[in-house]
Design a protein around this motif. Structure first.
Motif, PDB file in Angstrom:
ATOM      1  N   UNK A 261      31.698  18.610  62.775  1.00 45.68           N
ATOM      2  CA  UNK A 261      31.009  19.061  61.568  1.00 45.68           C
ATOM      3  C   UNK A 261      31.992  19.724  60.601  1.00 45.68           C
ATOM      4  N   UNK A 262      32.934  20.497  61.142  1.00 45.54           N
ATOM      5  CA  UNK A 262      33.941  21.145  60.302  1.00 45.54           C
ATOM      6  C   UNK A 262      34.817  20.104  59.609  1.00 45.54           C
ATOM      7  N   UNK A 263      35.246  19.079  60.337  1.00 47.47           N
ATOM      8  CA  UNK A 263      36.075  18.030  59.738  1.00 47.47           C
ATOM      9  C   UNK A 263      35.300  17.267  58.671  1.00 47.47           C
ATOM     10  N   UNK A 264      34.035  16.998  58.937  1.00 49.88           N
ATOM     11  CA  UNK A 264      33.225  16.268  57.964  1.00 49.88           C
ATOM     12  C   UNK A 264      33.025  17.082  56.689  1.00 49.88           C
ATOM     13  N   UNK A 265      32.763  18.354  56.843  1.00 47.35           N
ATOM     14  CA  UNK A 265      32.556  19.214  55.668  1.00 47.35           C
ATOM     15  C   UNK A 265      33.835  19.341  54.843  1.00 47.35           C
ATOM     16  N   UNK A 266      34.978  19.512  55.504  1.00 48.96           N
ATOM     17  CA  UNK A 266      36.227  19.672  54.759  1.00 48.96           C
ATOM     18  C   UNK A 266      36.618  18.364  54.070  1.00 48.96           C
ATOM     19  N   UNK A 267      36.393  17.219  54.728  1.00 49.17           N
ATOM     20  CA  UNK A 267      36.711  15.927  54.121  1.00 49.17           C
ATOM     21  C   UNK A 267      35.812  15.646  52.928  1.00 49.17           C
ATOM     22  N   UNK A 268      34.541  15.929  53.066  1.00 48.31           N
ATOM     23  CA  UNK A 268      33.605  15.705  51.970  1.00 48.31           C
ATOM     24  C   UNK A 268      33.970  16.574  50.772  1.00 48.31           C
ATOM     25  N   UNK A 269      34.353  17.810  51.023  1.00 45.42           N
ATOM     26  CA  UNK A 269      34.758  18.704  49.941  1.00 45.42           C
ATOM     27  C   UNK A 269      35.999  18.213  49.226  1.00 45.42           C
ATOM     28  N   UNK A 270      36.952  17.683  49.995  1.00 46.27           N
ATOM     29  CA  UNK A 270      38.182  17.163  49.385  1.00 46.27           C
ATOM     30  C   UNK A 270      37.894  15.932  48.535  1.00 46.27           C
ATOM     31  N   UNK A 271      37.042  15.052  49.035  1.00 51.81           N
ATOM     32  CA  UNK A 271      36.754  13.823  48.302  1.00 51.81           C
ATOM     33  C   UNK A 271      35.965  14.095  47.024  1.00 51.81           C
ATOM     34  N   UNK A 272      35.123  15.099  47.043  1.00 50.66           N
ATOM     35  CA  UNK A 272      34.341  15.413  45.857  1.00 50.66           C
ATOM     36  C   UNK A 272      35.182  16.073  44.777  1.00 50.66           C
ATOM     37  N   UNK A 273      36.269  16.735  45.159  1.00 47.96           N
ATOM     38  CA  UNK A 273      37.096  17.429  44.180  1.00 47.96           C
ATOM     39  C   UNK A 273      38.091  16.502  43.483  1.00 47.96           C
ATOM     40  N   UNK A 274      38.282  15.259  43.992  1.00 45.88           N
ATOM     41  CA  UNK A 274      39.226  14.320  43.382  1.00 45.88           C
ATOM     42  C   UNK A 274      38.517  13.570  42.254  1.00 45.88           C
ATOM     43  N   UNK A 275      39.044  13.648  41.032  1.00 45.55           N
ATOM     44  CA  UNK A 275      38.394  12.922  39.929  1.00 45.55           C
ATOM     45  C   UNK A 275      38.607  11.413  40.080  1.00 45.55           C
ATOM     46  N   UNK A 276      37.631  10.651  39.621  1.00 44.96           N
ATOM     47  CA  UNK A 276      37.676   9.198  39.730  1.00 44.96           C
ATOM     48  C   UNK A 276      37.835   8.602  38.333  1.00 44.96           C
ATOM     49  N   UNK A 277      39.028   8.823  37.736  1.00 45.27           N
ATOM     50  CA  UNK A 277      39.262   8.390  36.365  1.00 45.27           C
ATOM     51  C   UNK A 277      40.120   7.136  36.269  1.00 45.27           C
ATOM     52  N   UNK A 278      40.402   6.483  37.408  1.00 46.38           N
ATOM     53  CA  UNK A 278      41.270   5.306  37.376  1.00 46.38           C
ATOM     54  C   UNK A 278      40.530   4.113  36.767  1.00 46.38           C
ATOM     55  N   UNK A 279      41.256   3.330  35.964  1.00 48.44           N
ATOM     56  CA  UNK A 279      40.640   2.114  35.413  1.00 48.44           C
ATOM     57  C   UNK A 279      40.365   1.095  36.527  1.00 48.44           C
ATOM     58  N   UNK A 280      39.455   0.168  36.280  1.00 52.06           N
ATOM     59  CA  UNK A 280      39.118  -0.822  37.314  1.00 52.06           C
ATOM     60  C   UNK A 280      40.306  -1.670  37.765  1.00 52.06           C
ATOM     61  N   UNK A 281      41.240  -1.974  36.856  1.00 55.16           N
ATOM     62  CA  UNK A 281      42.398  -2.778  37.247  1.00 55.16           C
ATOM     63  C   UNK A 281      43.267  -2.030  38.258  1.00 55.16           C
ATOM     64  N   UNK A 282      43.444  -0.731  38.068  1.00 51.16           N
ATOM     65  CA  UNK A 282      44.233   0.084  39.007  1.00 51.16           C
ATOM     66  C   UNK A 282      43.538   0.108  40.370  1.00 51.16           C
TER      67      UNK A 282
END
Length: 92
Positions: free
Chosen positions: A14-35
């Motif tokens: 549960x700790x690993x899942x919570x920390x991974x989910x938090x990390x993934x949510x903090x990364x912005x998803x601004x890459x263009x579709x080609x990238x």
């Protein structure tokens, strides 16, 4: 805090899942579709390359094993012939 092994695994999971989910949510998803496409394409082709490399190493290992087996059979045959020759001398 005494936990049984199954409880410890559940807590760590549960700790690993919570920390991974938090990390993934903090990364912005601004890459263009080609990238994104090129990144996925590179990931796909790199796994194929690793699989081919693994197959080549497997074949090399199989060749060495076959060669060693042939050498061992030759040595065993030679020893059997020596034993047979010695027993023929003793009887003859």
């Amino acid at each position: 805090m005494d936990l049984e092994p199954t409880q410890t695994i559940a807590v760590l999971s549960q700790l690993a899942e919570n920390s991974t989910t938090g990390l993934l949510q903090s990364i912005p998803d601004d890459d263009p579709p080609l990238i994104k496409f090129r990144a996925l394409q590179c990931a796909l082709f790199s796994t194929c390359f690793v699989e081919i490399l693994g197959g080549v190493f497997f074949l090399i290992t199989a060749i060495y094993i076959d060669r060693d087996r042939a050498r061992v059979e030759a040595v065993v045959l030679e020893l059997m012939l020596r034993i047979e020759d010695c027993s023929n001398r003793d009887h003859g």
